[in-house]
Design an enzyme around this catalytic site. Structure first.
Site, PDB file in Angstrom:
ATOM      1  N   HIS A   1     -14.198 117.821  90.537  1.00  0.00           N
ATOM      2  CA  HIS A   1     -12.743 117.689  90.658  1.00  0.00           C
ATOM      3  C   HIS A   1     -12.201 117.118  89.343  1.00  0.00           C
ATOM      4  O   HIS A   1     -12.845 116.289  88.705  1.00  0.00           O
ATOM      5  CB  HIS A   1     -12.392 116.771  91.837  1.00  0.00           C
ATOM      6  CG  HIS A   1     -10.935 116.801  92.158  1.00  0.00           C
ATOM      7  ND1 HIS A   1     -10.017 116.088  91.425  1.00  0.00           N
ATOM      8  CD2 HIS A   1     -10.221 117.482  93.088  1.00  0.00           C
ATOM      9  CE1 HIS A   1      -8.800 116.336  91.908  1.00  0.00           C
ATOM     10  NE2 HIS A   1      -8.904 117.176  92.915  1.00  0.00           N
TER      11      HIS A   1
ATOM     12  N   GLY B   1      -0.968 117.051  92.681  1.00  0.00           N
ATOM     13  CA  GLY B   1      -0.222 115.859  93.077  1.00  0.00           C
ATOM     14  C   GLY B   1       1.122 115.718  92.381  1.00  0.00           C
ATOM     15  O   GLY B   1       1.766 114.685  92.460  1.00  0.00           O
TER      16      GLY B   1
ATOM     17  N   GLU C   1      -7.927 124.640  90.169  1.00  0.00           N
ATOM     18  CA  GLU C   1      -6.911 123.610  90.334  1.00  0.00           C
ATOM     19  C   GLU C   1      -6.332 123.241  88.971  1.00  0.00           C
ATOM     20  O   GLU C   1      -6.898 122.412  88.255  1.00  0.00           O
ATOM     21  CB  GLU C   1      -7.529 122.354  90.968  1.00  0.00           C
ATOM     22  CG  GLU C   1      -8.085 122.585  92.358  1.00  0.00           C
ATOM     23  CD  GLU C   1      -8.100 121.301  93.175  1.00  0.00           C
ATOM     24  OE1 GLU C   1      -7.551 121.315  94.277  1.00  0.00           O
ATOM     25  OE2 GLU C   1      -8.617 120.280  92.692  1.00  0.00           O
TER      26      GLU C   1
ATOM     27  N   LYS D   1      -9.248 112.643  99.186  1.00  0.00           N
ATOM     28  CA  LYS D   1      -9.325 111.708  98.047  1.00  0.00           C
ATOM     29  C   LYS D   1      -9.586 110.294  98.579  1.00  0.00           C
ATOM     30  O   LYS D   1     -10.236 110.137  99.612  1.00  0.00           O
ATOM     31  CB  LYS D   1      -8.061 111.803  97.182  1.00  0.00           C
ATOM     32  CG  LYS D   1      -7.759 113.249  96.786  1.00  0.00           C
ATOM     33  CD  LYS D   1      -6.752 113.376  95.688  1.00  0.00           C
ATOM     34  CE  LYS D   1      -6.541 114.852  95.373  1.00  0.00           C
ATOM     35  NZ  LYS D   1      -5.633 115.062  94.255  1.00  0.00           N
TER      36      LYS D   1
ATOM     37  N   ASN E   1      -8.794 117.785 100.958  1.00  0.00           N
ATOM     38  CA  ASN E   1      -9.438 116.798 100.081  1.00  0.00           C
ATOM     39  C   ASN E   1      -8.669 115.498 100.265  1.00  0.00           C
ATOM     40  O   ASN E   1      -7.579 115.336  99.732  1.00  0.00           O
ATOM     41  CB  ASN E   1      -9.370 117.286  98.625  1.00  0.00           C
ATOM     42  CG  ASN E   1      -9.845 116.221  97.644  1.00  0.00           C
ATOM     43  OD1 ASN E   1     -10.441 115.222  98.038  1.00  0.00           O
ATOM     44  ND2 ASN E   1      -9.574 116.436  96.359  1.00  0.00           N
TER      45      ASN E   1
ATOM     46  N   SER F   1      -0.747 121.074  94.755  1.00  0.00           N
ATOM     47  CA  SER F   1       0.551 121.053  95.436  1.00  0.00           C
ATOM     48  C   SER F   1       0.752 122.217  96.406  1.00  0.00           C
ATOM     49  O   SER F   1       1.856 122.741  96.519  1.00  0.00           O
ATOM     50  CB  SER F   1       1.692 120.980  94.416  1.00  0.00           C
ATOM     51  OG  SER F   1       1.600 119.788  93.656  1.00  0.00           O
TER      52      SER F   1
ATOM     53  N   GLU G   1     -10.143 114.927  88.742  1.00  0.00           N
ATOM     54  CA  GLU G   1     -10.058 113.460  88.702  1.00  0.00           C
ATOM     55  C   GLU G   1     -11.407 112.854  88.326  1.00  0.00           C
ATOM     56  O   GLU G   1     -11.471 111.790  87.701  1.00  0.00           O
ATOM     57  CB  GLU G   1      -9.540 112.940  90.050  1.00  0.00           C
ATOM     58  CG  GLU G   1      -8.045 113.249  90.200  1.00  0.00           C
ATOM     59  CD  GLU G   1      -7.566 113.451  91.622  1.00  0.00           C
ATOM     60  OE1 GLU G   1      -8.266 113.064  92.565  1.00  0.00           O
ATOM     61  OE2 GLU G   1      -6.466 114.022  91.778  1.00  0.00           O
TER      62      GLU G   1
HETATM   63  P1  PGA Z   1      -2.652 118.127  95.812  1.00  0.00           P
HETATM   64  O1  PGA Z   1      -4.187 117.925  95.361  1.00  0.00           O
HETATM   65  O2  PGA Z   1      -2.647 119.146  96.928  1.00  0.00           O
HETATM   66  O3  PGA Z   1      -2.207 116.769  96.273  1.00  0.00           O
HETATM   67  O4  PGA Z   1      -1.916 118.614  94.607  1.00  0.00           O
HETATM   68  C1  PGA Z   1      -5.089 118.987  95.318  1.00  0.00           C
HETATM   69  C2  PGA Z   1      -6.434 118.490  94.855  1.00  0.00           C
HETATM   70  O5  PGA Z   1      -6.496 117.660  93.919  1.00  0.00           O
HETATM   71  O6  PGA Z   1      -7.497 118.883  95.396  1.00  0.00           O
END
Ligand code: PGA
Length: 249
Positions: free
Chosen positions: A96, A173, A167, A10, A8, A211, A98
């Site tokens: 997601h 992140g 998630e 982003k 992903n 992560s 976000e």
């Molecule tokens: P990350 O993000 O691996 O940077 O923690 C995962 C995601 O939000 O899909």
């Protein structure tokens, strides 16, 4: 069963850096060097054409990070599933965290988006997950059940054709990964919810995200109900993403 490892990106990248990143993945010859992983990248809409052409003839699939709930029409700024599909995309991430938190997307809207994706031949990757406060209040199962329930209600028999990504918001992140046991427990719960709703949904791949890194991927992927990963930060470095795909045993 093969693991599914999805990047992903982003809101990262440029046409030049995307080309280099994808070249790194192509050079890694994943079909041979990571035979137990199906690999895909989910990219910003504007790069779909570039990514489609770069990945043409390769074993790496691709998708978008969102999709409109609408088929077409006066929805300024939205992108329809048919448009995404036209480039040869396979996946569309929906819900997601976000988007749920920064764009106020409800579980019902996420379910509508999943349905719209399926209607155009895209596989929705439906994200669910709890915040730290919710986990500490022992609400993890209630939160992910509510998020999943909207999708179950909307999709009927098509529930078997989705991907679900667990998630935990506190792990995205942040460098804080859920332990393999924490992740497995929620995955087992999600599997039970899916199968309870539709026996054929036993085949729905359940990805863990938050992560995931080269050094923790193998133990996460070793869990009984973890069928792969949704990778954010580590999908932006070819070497890391390749190492994660190769961790699928
Ligand atoms: P990350 O993000 O691996 O940077 O923690 C995962 C995601 O939000 O899909």
């Amino acid at each position: 069963m093969k693991k599914l490892v999805v990047g992903n990106w982003k809101m990262h990248g440029s046409r030049a850096s995307n080309g280099e990143l994808l070249q790194g993945l192509i050079d890694a010859n994943l079909a041979q060097s990571a035979p137990n992983a199906d690999v895909a990248v989910c990219v910003p809409f504007v790069y779909l054409a570039d990514v489609a052409s770069k990945l043409s003839g390769q074993s790496i699939a691709f998708g978008s990070q969102d999709v409109s709930a609408h088929k077409q029409g006066a929805y300024t700024g939205e992108v329809a599933g048919s448009m995404i599909r036209e480039f040869g995309a396979k996946f569309a991430i929906v819900g997601h965290s976000e988007r749920r938190s920064y764009h106020g997307e409800s579980s019902q809207l996420v379910a509508d988006k999943a349905k719209a994706a399926l209607a155009e031949g895209l596989t929705p990757i439906v994200c669910v997950g709890e915040t730290l406060a919710q986990r500490e209040a022992n609400q993890t199962e209630a939160v992910v059940a509510e998020q999943l329930q909207a999708v179950i209600a909307a999709l009927g028999a098509q529930l078997a054709d989705i991907v679900v990504a667990y998630e935990p918001v506190w792990a995205i992140g942040t460098g804080k990964t859920a332990s393999p046991e924490q992740a497995q427990a929620v995955h087992a719960f999600l599997r039970a919810q899916l199968v309870g709703a539709l026996p054929a949904a036993a085949r729905v791949p359940l990805l863990y995200g938050g992560s995931v890194k080269p050094d923790n991927a193998a133990e996460l992927f070793a869990q009984a109900d973890i069928d792969g990963g949704l990778i954010g930060g580590a999908s932006l470095k070819a070497a890391d993403f390749v190492a994660i795909a190769r961790a699928a045993a």
